[in-house]
Design a protein around this motif. Structure first.
Motif, PDB file in Angstrom:
ATOM      1  N   ALA A  15       0.828  -1.210   0.000  1.00 52.19           N
ATOM      2  CA  ALA A  15       0.000   0.000   0.000  1.00 52.19           C
ATOM      3  C   ALA A  15       0.861   1.259   0.000  1.00 52.19           C
ATOM      4  CB  ALA A  15      -0.913  -0.017   1.217  1.00 52.19           C
ATOM      5  N   LYS A  16       1.918   1.192   0.809  1.00 47.53           N
ATOM      6  CA  LYS A  16       2.811   2.348   0.887  1.00 47.53           C
ATOM      7  C   LYS A  16       3.524   2.580  -0.449  1.00 47.53           C
ATOM      8  CE  LYS A  16       6.506   4.284   3.723  1.00 47.53           C
ATOM      9  NZ  LYS A  16       7.415   4.030   4.881  1.00 47.53           N
ATOM     10  N   ALA A  17       3.886   1.486  -1.114  1.00 45.55           N
ATOM     11  CA  ALA A  17       4.562   1.600  -2.414  1.00 45.55           C
ATOM     12  C   ALA A  17       3.652   2.244  -3.448  1.00 45.55           C
ATOM     13  CB  ALA A  17       5.009   0.223  -2.875  1.00 45.55           C
ATOM     14  N   LYS A  18       2.366   1.831  -3.451  1.00 49.18           N
ATOM     15  CA  LYS A  18       1.434   2.418  -4.414  1.00 49.18           C
ATOM     16  C   LYS A  18       1.252   3.908  -4.183  1.00 49.18           C
ATOM     17  CE  LYS A  18      -1.418  -1.592  -5.512  1.00 49.18           C
ATOM     18  NZ  LYS A  18      -2.779  -2.158  -5.456  1.00 49.18           N
ATOM     19  N   LYS A  19       1.187   4.287  -2.923  1.00 49.14           N
ATOM     20  CA  LYS A  19       0.942   5.694  -2.575  1.00 49.14           C
ATOM     21  C   LYS A  19       2.101   6.591  -3.006  1.00 49.14           C
ATOM     22  CE  LYS A  19      -0.242   8.586   1.392  1.00 49.14           C
ATOM     23  NZ  LYS A  19      -0.464   8.596   2.863  1.00 49.14           N
ATOM     24  N   GLU A  20       3.321   6.094  -2.902  1.00 52.93           N
ATOM     25  CA  GLU A  20       4.487   6.923  -3.185  1.00 52.93           C
ATOM     26  C   GLU A  20       5.135   6.589  -4.540  1.00 52.93           C
ATOM     27  OE1 GLU A  20       5.704   7.323   1.545  1.00 52.93           O
ATOM     28  OE2 GLU A  20       7.075   6.364   0.133  1.00 52.93           O
TER      29      GLU A  20
END
Length: 442
Positions: A239-244
């Motif tokens: 999720a963090k990878a998608k956001k950034e």
């Protein structure tokens, strides 16, 4: 192997009036025919003893169960499928039970068991208790009729009308056999048997297996928690990878690497979980096989020791017969074929004698308690026991006296004269044994 000596208390519901089990316990069928099971020694069956006296008019265990039900004052009709009797087997580890018997403490052990049965289930509910001495280990068969007086246990449900408890006795095996009460029985019986070197068994006979199972479950829970935690971390990282993703390519690459590392750790933990479980199972199986081998070796050693002991006892008996022949002959001169003492606590002696082919049987009531227990403890032989209870003329009938006449004529200087005695056969008052035992009557 452990040297711990355990007390054994086993309860089981009887079927119907439990008449089938009565044959095994009483060693006779419903018609009174003698029955000796394959695991019993017929030469020792006469040592068995009925410890609870039946009520007047009651002749066997089955009738005793029904008599208790008929006289308990029950207000409800007994159903066809209701359990009428609880069977209880009381004993201990073989080694300690034989030590109790050999040390002369068997009667004290019996008294302690009877007290526990009466205190636990009520004296009136204990309708039978039989000592078996003709099997490998001395043990008791007790029969309890499950008559209770406490309030009936009923599950309360919402909206249910208040249940009015009815007073009075009732037949309820469910109350007697409740799980909490079975646990209490084991504890109180172990306390009663402690003076005899017997202790309560470990709660749960598969204690070691249970420990392994607990460890197995704990490992599974731990691995599942680790895997779930890693899975949550993976999802969080994704999720963090998608956001950034837009402006943080370097961070995405790093997070992807972390994801792969986490997935590899997850796979490693799963493989470790499978490997550890396999080792646990293999180790437990090997432990079972080793325990079986130890048990088989111990059993073989025990059989070998029993064989040596039996051989020595037979040798001692042969030597005693040669050294003391007078201890193994009847004062009447007849041959003792068999004797039976149904109950050493309220003894009566039943004998069978033979002269030539002529067989005779007789019964004597109200035997001296001390004499009976000398025989029970092996202090006097069968023939000495019969001589102490029966006068010579009571040991034979008229026909046998005639067959023995030639020997009696030589000994007494005159022919044997037969008259009708008080027993079930004829006897002679003028035979040479006439004055032999008057000074020894009890």
């Amino acid at each position: 192997m452990s040297n711990t000596q355990y007390a054994v208390c086993h309860l089981q519901r009887g079927r119907g009036n439990d008449s089938g089990m009565s044959c095994h316990i009483e060693r006779k069928d419903a018609k009174g025919k003698i029955y000796v099971p394959g695991n019993a020694n017929a030469d020792r069956t006469h040592l068995n003893c009925e410890l609870v006296r039946f009520h007047e008019g009651v002749s066997n265990r089955t009738e005793a169960i029904q008599h208790r039900i008929d006289t308990a004052g029950l207000r409800r009709k007994v159903g066809k499928n209701q359990t009428k009797a609880i069977r209880i087997i009381l004993t201990g580890t073989h080694e300690q039970m034989m030590k109790i018997a050999n040390d002369g403490r068997l009667n004290s052990w019996i008294d302690a068991n009877l007290k526990w049965l009466k205190d636990t289930f009520g004296e009136e509910n204990l309708v039978s208790c039989v000592l078996h001495m003709d099997e490998k280990t001395p043990h008791l068969h007790a029969t309890v009729v499950p008559i209770v007086t406490g309030e009936r246990i009923r599950r309360k449900r919402e909206g249910e009308k208040k249940y009015e408890a009815k007073s009075g006795p009732r037949l309820s095996a469910d109350d007697v056999m409740r799980r909490t009460k079975l646990h209490e029985y084991q504890n109180s019986y172990a306390a009663a048997m402690k003076p005899f070197g017997l202790q309560r068994g470990i709660v749960g006979s598969t204690a070691k297996h249970q420990a392994n199972s607990d460890y197995y479950r704990q490992q599974v829970i731990q691995y599942e928690e680790d895997i779930a935690k890693l899975q949550a971390d993976v999802e969080k990282a994704q999720a963090k990878a998608k956001k950034e993703l837009a402006d943080k390519d370097r961070l995405i690459a790093e997070l992807n690497k972390q994801i792969k590392d986490l997935q590899a750790e997850k796979a490693r933990l799963q493989e470790r979980y499978k490997s550890d479980i396999g080792k646990l199972r293999d180790g437990y199986q090997k432990e079972i096989e080793a325990a079986i081998r130890r048990a088989e070796t111990a059993e073989q050693h025990s059989k070998e020791k029993d064989a040596v002991i039996d051989k020595q006892r037979k040798r001692i008996d042969q030597l005693d017969r040669k050294a003391n022949p007078q201890r193994y002959s009847l004062s009447s001169g007849a041959e003792l074929v068999r004797l039976n003492v149904p109950n050493y606590r309220n003894p009566s002696l039943h004998i069978w004698t033979r002269v030539g082919v002529e067989l005779y049987e007789n019964t004597k009531f109200q035997i001296d308690y001390d004499v009976a227990h000398k025989h029970f403890n092996g202090q006097i032989t069968d023939e000495e026991f019969v001589n102490a209870v029966f006068e010579p003329q009571e040991q034979v009938n008229g026909k046998q006296a005639e067959l023995l006449g030639a020997a009696f004529t030589l000994a007494a200087g005159g022919p044997a004269e037969v008259h009708v005695g008080t027993g079930s056969g004829g006897s002679s008052s003028n035979l040479p044994w006439g004055e032999q035992k008057k000074g020894n009557r009890r």
